[in-house]
Scaffold this active site. Structure first.
Site: not given
Length: 664
Positions: A68, A230, A255
């Site tokens: 990510c 994250h 997200n």
């Protein structure tokens, strides 16, 4: 590249095998190793294309790989077409027919080309890792493959920093703002500190100009277990009139898993929506696409740990200041290194600090400047049976995820810092300068790839010293400067190794360089036998303390010209009247040092013992009007007193770097 008619390119350096996927099989994706097939875009989609016709179709979706941090940085390319074309150069219309794509990443001061074939890892006939929202669009999975090749394999992309990836795809600068201090203050005072409030206001100003990411490093009330460690993308920020005549500040966050994972008060059906008009709430919720959610300012400051912001880049390619929006149009960079036993002096707590690499920064006009030191990763293997320290990671990762160990070994950095002093270059003394508090410096040494100073500096000369926290740590670095005004940047040149001075090499030495020339009729006065001797260059220096026998070493080196050397030598005189050094009649004095007779050689050297005081060196050729350029190096032994300072080392977890990964 080998081309064969009717055959598409197959990259021999990054083959369609597990060697391109895994380095140690230590991450969760290793369990899929037997299921992977490699397919080209036209085998995955009948209407494959590199870029989308609609922006929404090209939006980023994260796959099973915990990257990510890289995918967030790719969002910056979506916002800036010029950057996208720099990373994926245009003119590759035949990428599908040829089976080849060229990408570029910024590495240590220059753009590096990475060539890949277009075979992508799949399970079944679908992409296994990242993809675009439309499965017909392939710019992102191909760029991810190029970045994997850039690092060695896909598995090495598991866990990392958004800031590092953002520099790799832009070549620019990044700020990282921690929100932890706010939470500490809020627990006591229940109000936003000035610094954090300023951070939030800055985000509002930058949302349309720059890329902004936010990260969660541990479990919070708003996140569930799938959002720990994250990174997210901040898409939008709005101020909405509340029902109680107050203003509600909201952030829309994306997200990359393309699903909503937030359990805060502004989730769908949450209590937060009761604070605003029903129609406005419905409109805002309709704006949130798949994978997006809204968070209120207070909730954001409470529940997120870090914000990463890229410096905006204007159409001319110049960085813009995050604070003022001014163009940092004057940019310079210079490489250097720390060498154990020579130039790896450690922080200011060490007596060897002065041996670190040193640089002159000259500011010609008042202006805003950013100075950064970017280090290369060092070898993460064990040396002499000792485990090397790696970039710091949240302890949750280390305790709960064994696979993180492999990631850590790939990302080894020293704790680095940067100190800057304003100096009077004509009266510069290294020992006295570094003993004073610096004009500006990093707060502490940090285990980051890049340390940065952002400030306003007045015109003048500045001494810049980058250092590691511990001494004798080998490493390479790139010093960069970005300024709104004209600047110059150069290394403080070191003379030949002091080791060859034998026993006199011990201790610390201040090094002064002079460059000058003998010119016919002006400054080529010849030796003391001639009346024109006093017209020779006069080079002044000072000894600030007596440090015993053999405390000064003077070297005269002439430029090699047409294979001929002039006979050269020099004399040193002590000067009591420093106001008119060039007017001193040295013929009426006896020199305190004689480097004679004049010799037909490129370099002459004299080790001498001088007491505290002011001196002048007069280099000369034997005959007048003999022209040549020369350098004089003066090395003065330093009797250095301990500094009254205490350098800090950034603590693990609380003050240093965090790695963003994905837990599923």
């Amino acid at each position: 590249m080998e081309t064969i008619k009717n055959l598409q390119f197959e990259d021999p350096d990054f083959p369609a095998t597990n060697t391109s996927l895994f380095s140690s099989y230590s991450t969760p994706i290793a369990k899929f190793s037997e299921k992977i097939t490699w397919l080209r875009p036209q085998e995955i989609s009948k209407s494959a294309k590199l870029f989308p016709d609609k922006v929404q179709d090209g939006q980023i979706k994260q796959g099973l790989l915990g990257d990510c941090w890289f995918l967030c940085a790719c969002e910056a390319l979506q916002k800036n077409r010029l950057l996208l074309e720099k990373v994926i150069p245009p003119g590759q219309d035949l990428w599908m027919q040829s089976g080849c794509l060229k990408c570029r990443f910024w590495k240590f001061g220059q753009w590096v080309e990475v060539i890949i074939d277009n075979r992508l890892p799949c399970i079944g006939r679908r992409l296994w890792l990242s993809s675009c929202r439309s499965e017909e669009v392939f710019w992102l999975p191909l760029l991810e493959k190029a970045y994997a090749k850039f690092h060695g394999c896909y598995e090495k992309l598991w866990a990392g920093q958004v800031a590092e990836a953002l520099v790799d795809v832009t070549g620019g600068l990044v700020d990282r703002w921690t929100l932890k201090n706010y939470r500490k203050n809020n627990e006591k005072n229940n109000h936003v500190s000035f610094s954090e409030k300023s951070t939030f206001e800055l985000m509002k100003d930058l949302i349309d100009k720059s890329f902004i990411s936010c990260s969660v490093h541990g479990s919070t009330k708003g996140s569930n277990e799938h959002a720990e460690f994250h990174a997210f993308i901040v898409v939008d920020m709005k101020n909405i009139s509340g029902l109680k005549d107050d203003v509600v500040s909201l952030l829309r966050i994306r997200n990359l898993w393309d699903r909503r994972c937030w359990n805060g008060s502004w989730q769908e059906g949450g209590d937060g929506w009761n604070k605003i008009d029903v129609a406005v709430a419905a409109q805002l919720q309709s704006l949130a696409e798949e994978g997006e959610f809204w968070v209120e300012e207070q909730e954001f400051l409470n529940e997120f740990d870090e914000v990463t912001v890229g410096y905006p880049i204007n159409p001319e390619g110049y960085l813009l200041s995050l604070l003022t929006g001014k163009s940092l149009c004057h940019t310079l960079q210079i490489s250097g290194g720390w060498v154990k036993g020579q130039s790896a002096g450690g922080c200011r707590n060490n007596s060897s600090f002065c041996s670190n690499p040193k640089f002159w920064l000259r500011i010609l006009d008042p202006g805003e400047i950013v100075i950064t030191i970017l280090q290369k990763k060092y070898d993460s293997g064990n040396k002499n049976g000792k485990t090397l320290r790696t970039r710091d990671t949240p302890i949750h990762c280390l305790d709960n995820k064994r696979f993180i160990t492999d990631v850590l070994q790939q990302n080894c950095y020293h704790a680095i810092g940067l100190h800057v002093w304003k100096v009077d270059k004509k009266r510069f003394n290294l020992q006295k300068t570094v003993a004073k508090p610096p004009t500006i410096a990093t707060e502490c040494h940090m285990y980051d790839r890049e340390a940065k100073l952002h400030c306003d500096l007045a015109p003048g000369y500045y001494l810049v010293i980058p250092s590691t926290f511990m001494k004798d740590e080998d490493g390479e670095f790139l010093l960069r400067a970005f300024s709104t005004s004209k600047i110059s940047l150069s290394a403080v040149k070191a003379s030949h190794p002091l080791a060859k001075f034998g026993e006199n090499a011990e201790g610390e030495w201040e090094i002064i360089h002079f460059t000058d020339s003998w010119m016919e009729g002006k400054s080529a006065g010849g030796s003391r036998n001639f009346p024109t001797y006093s017209t020779n260059p006069h080079l002044s220096f000072s000894v600030f303390s007596s440090t015993g026998t053999g405390n000064v070493r003077i070297t005269l080196c002439q430029e090699y010209f047409d294979g001929q050397f002039l006979p050269i030598g020099f004399h040193v005189y002590q000067v009591h009247n420093t106001n008119n050094i060039n007017q001193v009649s040295c013929q009426l004095k006896e020199p305190v040092v004689n480097c004679v007779p004049h010799r037909y050689t490129q370099e002459v050297t004299q080790l001498c013992s001088l007491t505290e005081g002011n001196y002048v060196i007069i280099p000369s050729t034997y005959l007048p009007d003999s022209e040549a350029q020369f350098t004089v190096t003066v090395e003065i032994k330093i009797d250095r007193k301990p500094f009254r300072c205490q350098e800090n080392l950034g603590r693990i977890i609380n003050e240093v770097s965090y790695i963003s990964v994905m837990q599923r």
